[in-house]
Design an enzyme around this catalytic site. Structure first.
Site, PDB file in Angstrom:
ATOM      1  N   ASP A 148      40.725 -78.190  45.989  1.00 10.91           N
ATOM      2  CA  ASP A 148      40.170 -79.387  46.681  1.00 10.91           C
ATOM      3  C   ASP A 148      39.068 -78.868  47.390  1.00 10.91           C
ATOM      4  O   ASP A 148      39.052 -78.275  48.594  1.00 10.91           O
ATOM      5  CB  ASP A 148      41.439 -80.090  47.569  1.00 10.91           C
ATOM      6  N   ARG A 159      49.525 -83.828  54.701  1.00  8.99           N
ATOM      7  CA  ARG A 159      48.313 -83.863  55.583  1.00  8.99           C
ATOM      8  C   ARG A 159      48.340 -82.365  56.078  1.00  8.99           C
ATOM      9  O   ARG A 159      49.274 -81.661  56.116  1.00  8.99           O
ATOM     10  CB  ARG A 159      48.410 -84.661  56.464  1.00  8.99           C
ATOM     11  N   SER A 160      46.914 -81.949  56.605  1.00  6.88           N
ATOM     12  CA  SER A 160      46.977 -80.477  57.131  1.00  6.88           C
ATOM     13  C   SER A 160      47.722 -80.494  58.389  1.00  6.88           C
ATOM     14  O   SER A 160      48.279 -79.607  58.974  1.00  6.88           O
ATOM     15  CB  SER A 160      45.479 -80.328  57.325  1.00  6.88           C
ATOM     16  N   GLN A 185      37.929 -76.232  50.633  1.00  9.04           N
ATOM     17  CA  GLN A 185      39.027 -76.475  51.566  1.00  9.04           C
ATOM     18  C   GLN A 185      40.322 -75.738  51.028  1.00  9.04           C
ATOM     19  O   GLN A 185      41.071 -75.104  51.750  1.00  9.04           O
ATOM     20  CB  GLN A 185      39.181 -77.963  51.850  1.00  9.04           C
ATOM     21  N   ASP A 231      40.456 -88.455  46.733  1.00  6.32           N
ATOM     22  CA  ASP A 231      41.087 -88.173  47.954  1.00  6.32           C
ATOM     23  C   ASP A 231      40.321 -89.208  49.114  1.00  6.32           C
ATOM     24  O   ASP A 231      40.757 -90.294  49.017  1.00  6.32           O
ATOM     25  CB  ASP A 231      41.485 -86.878  48.486  1.00  6.32           C
TER      26      ASP A 231
END
Ligand code: PGA
Ligand code: ZN
Length: 442
Positions: free
Chosen positions: A256, A383-384, A168, A329
Site C-alpha cells: 500500500d 484503520r491505522s 506505507q 483506497d
C-alpha cells in the site's frame, strides 16, 4: 428483516484508540439485550472521506477530543431513535443520514453515525440469535462462510512510522494455503523470521502503528535514499525463505503505497511523486511498479498513484491491471459514487473497504455489492488507529469479500481481528471456505 428491533437506550461515550486519541463508543439496548461498537480512525485519510468530527479544543487531547460527536449521539440521534422500532439496518442508517442532512456527515460526524450503525448490526444479530457475521450475511444476501486471505503489513513506513520510507505498507499475502488458520500461521512465522533478520542487521525491531517493523534503514533523519524500498522487499523475501515457505507460490507480496501522501501538483498542474530523492511522474511510478512486478512476487498494489491522479490511474490500470490487483483506497474512499466513476472509467480493479470512510454499515455493504457486480475484488480494512472492536472480521466473512488487511502479528488492536477470524473459522467447521489464490481472480 425478521423481528423489528425496538431501541430502548442509546448511549455514547469517549474511549481511547491504539494511538492514544479519543474515539466514539456507542451502546444500544433493547429489552435485556445490549450491544456496543467503537469506531476506528485513519492517519493517511483520503480527501473524499466522510467527516470525522473532532472537538479542536487544544486543551483536551491535543484538540482530538470527540465530545461533540458523543453529544450528537446522546442529544440528537438518541431522541430520534429511542422508543422506535427498526425492521432493517438501512432504515436506521437512512434516518440518521437524513437527520444529519449533509453530503459528508459533517453535522453529526461520521464517527457518531457509524458507531450507532455498527452497534445496531450487533444488536440485531443478537436478537435474531445470530453471530454478527451471520447477521451481516443475511443483510447482504451472501453465504457468510468465506474466511479471508490475510494481507499482513509486516513492514510499516509512510505516515505510520518515522523511518523515512515513503511506501506505507509492505504486506505478505499467504494465499497458497488451504485454510485461513494455516495462512495466518505462515504469515506470523515470517514475521518472527523478519524480526531475526532485522536484529542481525542491527536494525531496530520496534513496531509502527499497524504492528509491522519500522526501522530506519539509513542513519540520520529524512527521506530514505535510492534502493531502500527494494531493500525492504528483499529482507521480506529472505524472511519468507528462512521460515521455510516459497515466495511466489505460497506467499506473495502486496504494497500500500498511500502515494497521495508523497505526491503534489507541479507548476504545470501535473502530479509528481517525491520518491527516494527524485521527483517522478505518474508514468515513471507506473514503470517502477512494472519493474518490481517482474522481479518480485507482488500481486497487489494499493494507491500506487494519488487520489486526484485519475488520468495516471487510468494509464496504470491499462499497463498493469491484467497482471495484478490495483486497489483504490484514498481514490474510492468506500464511496459508491467514486466506485461507480472508477468502474465507468476502467480505473483500478479492486476496492478497499473501510466503514468509517463512508460512515454507515448500509453504505459500506452497498460499496462492496457495487464492486462485486463490476467484478472488482474487495479488501476489508482496518484503520491505522484501531481499538479492541473486531467488527471488520465479521464483516469480511459476512460479505464473503475474501481479503482482509488488518495489520501484522503484533499489537492487540491488530491481532484481535485475527483471533476473531480464528473463532469464526472454528465455529463454521467444515463449512468454512478459504479461496486462497482464487480470492484475487476477477
Ligand atoms: P489509514 O491507513 O488508516 O491511516 O488511512 C490505512 C490505509 O491507508 O490503508
Ligand atoms: Zn491505503
Amino acid at each position: 428483516m425478521k423481528n423489528p428491533i425496538k431501541i430502548d437506550h442509546c448511549i455514547a461515550s469517549e474511549v481511547i484508540d491504539s494511538r492514544g486519541f479519543p474515539t466514539v463508543e456507542v451502546t444500544l439496548h433493547s429489552q435485556h439485550y445490549s450491544a456496543s461498537a467503537i469506531v476506528p480512525s485513519g492517519a493517511s485519510t483520503g480527501e473524499g472521506e466522510a467527516l470525522e468530527l473532532r472537538d479542536n479544543d487544544a486543551k483536551r487531547y491535543m484538540g482530538k477530543g470527540v465530545l461533540q460527536a458523543v453529544s450528537h449521539v446522546n442529544k440528537e440521534i438518541a431522541p430520534a431513535i429511542v422508543g422506535k422500532e427498526f425492521v432493517m439496518q438501512s432504515i436506521l442508517d437512512d434516518l440518521m443520514i437524513k437527520l444529519d442532512g449533509t453530503e459528508n456527515k459533517s453535522k453529526f460526524g461520521a464517527n457518531a453515525i457509524l458507531a450507532v450503525s455498527m452497534a445496531f448490526s450487533r444488536l440485531q444479530a443478537q436478537i435474531n440469535g445470530q453471530k454478527l457475521y451471520q447477521g451481516l450475511a443475511s443483510q447482504f444476501s451472501s453465504q457468510g462462510i468465506t474466511l479471508p486471505v490475510p494481507m499482513m503489513n509486516i513492514f510499516n513506513g509512510g505516515k505510520h512510522a518515522d523511518n523515512g520510507i515513503a511506501i506505507q505498507e509492505f504486506m505478505i499475502i499467504p494465499s497458497g494455503f488451504d485454510r485461513f488458520s494455516d495462512a495466518l500461521r505462515a504469515g506470523i512465522e515470517v514475521f518472527h523470521h523478519l524480526k531475526k533478520i532485522l536484529h542481525k542487521k542491527d536494525l531496530t525491531t520496534a513496531v509502527g502503528d499497524e504492528g509491522g517493523f519500522a526501522p530506519r534503514l539509513e542513519p540520520g533523519v529524512g527521506e530514505a535514499g535510492p534502493g531502500s524500498h527494494e531493500r525492504v522487499i528483499v529482507m521480506i523475501l529472505d524472511a519468507i525463505m528462512a521460515a521455510g515457505y516459497k515466495a511466489g507460490s505460497q506467499i506473495f507480496l502486496g504494497l500500500d503505497c498511500a502515494s497521495s501522501e508523497f505526491s503534489k501538483k507541479n507548476s504545470q498542474g501535473k502530479v509528481e511523486y517525491a520518491f527516494e530523492g527524485s521527483q517522478l511522474s505518474s508514468d515513471e511510478m507506473t514503470a517502477l511498479y512494472g519493474k518490481w512486478i517482474n522481479n518480485y512476487p507482488i500481486i497487489s498494489i494499493e494507491d500506487g498513484l494519488a487520489e486526484h491522479d485519475w488520468d495516471g490511474w487510468k494509464a496504470m490500470t491499462t499497463k498493469l491491471g491484467k497482471q495484478i490487483q490495483l486497489v483504490g483506497d484514498d481514490l474510492f474512499v468506500t464511496n459508491p459514487q467514486y466506485i461507480k466513476k472508477g468502474i465507468e472509467m476502467g480505473v483500478g480493479n479492486s476496492v478497499l473497504i473501510k466503514l468509517n470512510q463512508i460512515g454507515s454499515v448500509t453504505e459500506t455493504l452497498e460499496a462492496i455489492r457495487l464492486a462485486h457486480h463490476a467484478n472488482y475484488t474487495t479488501v476489508v480494512s482496518h484503520r491505522s488507529g484501531e481499538t479492541e472492536d473486531t467488527f471488520i472480521a465479521d464483516l469480511v466473512v459476512g460479505s464473503d469479500a475474501g481479503q482482509i488487511k488488518t495489520g501484522s502479528a503484533s499489537r492487540t488492536d491488530r491481532v484481535s481481528k485475527y483471533n476473531q477470524l480464528l473463532r469464526i473459522e472454528a465455529a463454521l467447521g467444515a463449512k468454512a471456505q478459504f479461496k486462497g489464490k482464487a480470492a484475487f481472480k476477477r
